[in-house]
Design a protein around this motif. Structure first.
Motif, short mmCIF file in Angstrom:
data_model
loop_
_atom_site.label_atom_id
_atom_site.label_comp_id
_atom_site.label_asym_id
_atom_site.label_seq_id
_atom_site.Cartn_x
_atom_site.Cartn_y
_atom_site.Cartn_z
N UNK A 70 0.84 -1.20 0.00
CA UNK A 70 0.00 0.00 0.00
C UNK A 70 0.88 1.25 0.00
N UNK A 71 0.47 2.23 -0.78
CA UNK A 71 1.13 3.54 -0.77
C UNK A 71 0.06 4.58 -0.45
N UNK A 72 0.42 5.51 0.43
CA UNK A 72 -0.49 6.61 0.76
C UNK A 72 0.05 7.91 0.16
N UNK A 73 -0.83 8.66 -0.48
CA UNK A 73 -0.47 9.96 -1.04
C UNK A 73 -1.42 11.00 -0.45
N UNK A 74 -0.88 11.94 0.30
CA UNK A 74 -1.74 12.88 1.02
C UNK A 74 -1.39 14.34 0.84
N UNK A 75 -2.36 15.17 1.17
CA UNK A 75 -2.19 16.62 1.09
C UNK A 75 -2.63 17.31 2.36
N UNK A 76 -2.95 18.59 2.25
CA UNK A 76 -3.23 19.44 3.41
C UNK A 76 -4.33 18.90 4.31
N UNK A 120 0.88 2.90 11.88
CA UNK A 120 0.55 1.54 12.30
C UNK A 120 0.51 0.58 11.12
N UNK A 121 -0.03 1.03 9.99
CA UNK A 121 -0.07 0.19 8.78
C UNK A 121 1.35 -0.10 8.28
N UNK A 172 2.29 -3.39 5.85
CA UNK A 172 1.33 -3.28 4.75
C UNK A 172 1.59 -2.01 3.94
N UNK A 173 1.87 -0.93 4.62
CA UNK A 173 2.13 0.35 3.96
C UNK A 173 3.62 0.48 3.67
N UNK A 174 3.97 0.73 2.42
CA UNK A 174 5.38 0.79 2.03
C UNK A 174 5.93 2.22 1.99
N UNK A 175 5.06 3.21 1.76
CA UNK A 175 5.54 4.60 1.68
C UNK A 175 4.40 5.58 1.91
N UNK A 176 4.75 6.69 2.53
CA UNK A 176 3.86 7.85 2.63
C UNK A 176 4.45 8.93 1.75
N UNK A 177 3.65 9.39 0.80
CA UNK A 177 4.06 10.50 -0.06
C UNK A 177 3.21 11.69 0.34
N UNK A 178 3.84 12.77 0.75
CA UNK A 178 3.07 13.90 1.26
C UNK A 178 3.42 15.21 0.57
N UNK A 210 2.64 -0.14 -6.50
CA UNK A 210 1.68 -0.39 -5.42
C UNK A 210 0.53 -1.28 -5.87
N UNK A 211 0.08 -2.16 -4.95
CA UNK A 211 -1.14 -2.90 -5.27
C UNK A 211 -2.37 -2.14 -4.79
N UNK A 212 -2.15 -1.14 -3.94
CA UNK A 212 -3.24 -0.29 -3.47
C UNK A 212 -2.71 1.13 -3.26
N UNK A 213 -3.42 2.11 -3.78
CA UNK A 213 -3.05 3.51 -3.60
C UNK A 213 -4.18 4.23 -2.88
N UNK A 214 -3.86 4.73 -1.68
CA UNK A 214 -4.83 5.52 -0.91
C UNK A 214 -4.44 6.98 -1.05
N UNK A 215 -5.34 7.77 -1.59
CA UNK A 215 -5.11 9.21 -1.74
C UNK A 215 -6.03 9.92 -0.75
#
Length: 241
Positions: free
Chosen positions: A16-22, A90-91, A96-102, A184-189
């Motif tokens: 899983x990769x998370x991509x987040x903003x403000x 925690x992920x 499960x989570x491989x990277x946080x892109x912010x 990523x097999x899952x991208x959470x934005x």
């Protein structure tokens, strides 16, 4: 129902990769740029809009005006990680989570103990002298004698290591982000309106079938998503643990 569906999708994913903003940090009481009532665009007392003050050319021409705004509106040293930051850490701990892109510059993901954080727009915690490249802490910038912090070695102006308008992203960070998203097999934005480029275009590198968009308002990419949740990002991410 949507959170339950997301929880199931997370349980079946291990890249899983998370991509987040403000919006990821608004629940830590850090205002975003565009919220009608509380965002930085709704300001009195400044002659210029934030996107002008936070531009490279403005910084070079009016460093004092830049730092007045920057110190009062961009630094939230007492902010604490919220449920979203903690859930992502925690992920990652569960592998499960491989990277946080912010796109954020507040360092809250690291405070929440996320280890692999790619900061597209830099960080308030890193600062450097434009003349000799000496590094300085956030405390040094905050506690400097004048409004504009100066290097104690050569007297040069210190610049925050944040990407201003008119400046390009760090190519190495961007390349790493693209690599993580494309594998990523899952991208959470989450917490981003996906209107700031080139960062928003990262979504287009995702090749899988588990694209999740969590944002309080609609985004230009909602039609591409496999699941769209318009709710509090802290509540949603905490709900998948």
């Amino acid at each position: 129902m949507s959170i339950e569906k997301l929880k199931k999708m997370v349980s079946e994913s291990d890249n899983i990769v998370f991509f987040g903003g403000a919006g990821t940090s608004t629940e830590s009481n850090i205002p975003d740029f565009r919220t009608a009532d509380t965002g930085l665009y709704n300001m009195d007392g400044y002659k210029y809009p934030p996107e002008v003050i936070l531009s490279h050319s403005f910084f070079m021409k009016y460093p004092e005006e830049f730092y007045k705004f920057y110190k009062s509106k961009m630094i939230y040293k007492d902010a604490k990680p919220n449920l979203a930051h903690k859930a992502l850490a925690e992920l990652e701990r569960k592998n499960k989570l491989k990277a946080v892109i912010t796109q954020n510059i507040d360092g809250l993901h690291q405070l929440a103990k996320s280890n692999n954080v790619l900061e597209l727009h830099g960080s308030i915690y890193r600062n450097y002298c434009m003349k000799c490249s000496e590094s300085y802490s956030l405390d040094y910038v905050i506690n400097s004698e004048g409004i504009v912090p100066k290097c104690n070695k050569c007297g040069g102006i210190i610049k925050p290591d944040v990407v201003l308008y008119e400046e390009g992203l760090d190519i190495d960070v961007l390349k790493k982000a693209i690599e993580y998203v494309s594998k990523a097999d899952m991208l959470i934005v989450g917490g981003t309106s996906l209107v700031v480029y080139p960062a928003a275009s990262l979504v287009e590198y995702y090749k899988g079938n588990k694209l999740i968009l969590i944002n309080k308002s609609a985004t230009p990419y909602d039609h591409m998503a496999n699941l769209v949740i318009h709710d509090s990002i802290g509540k949603v991410l905490n709900g998948v643990l």
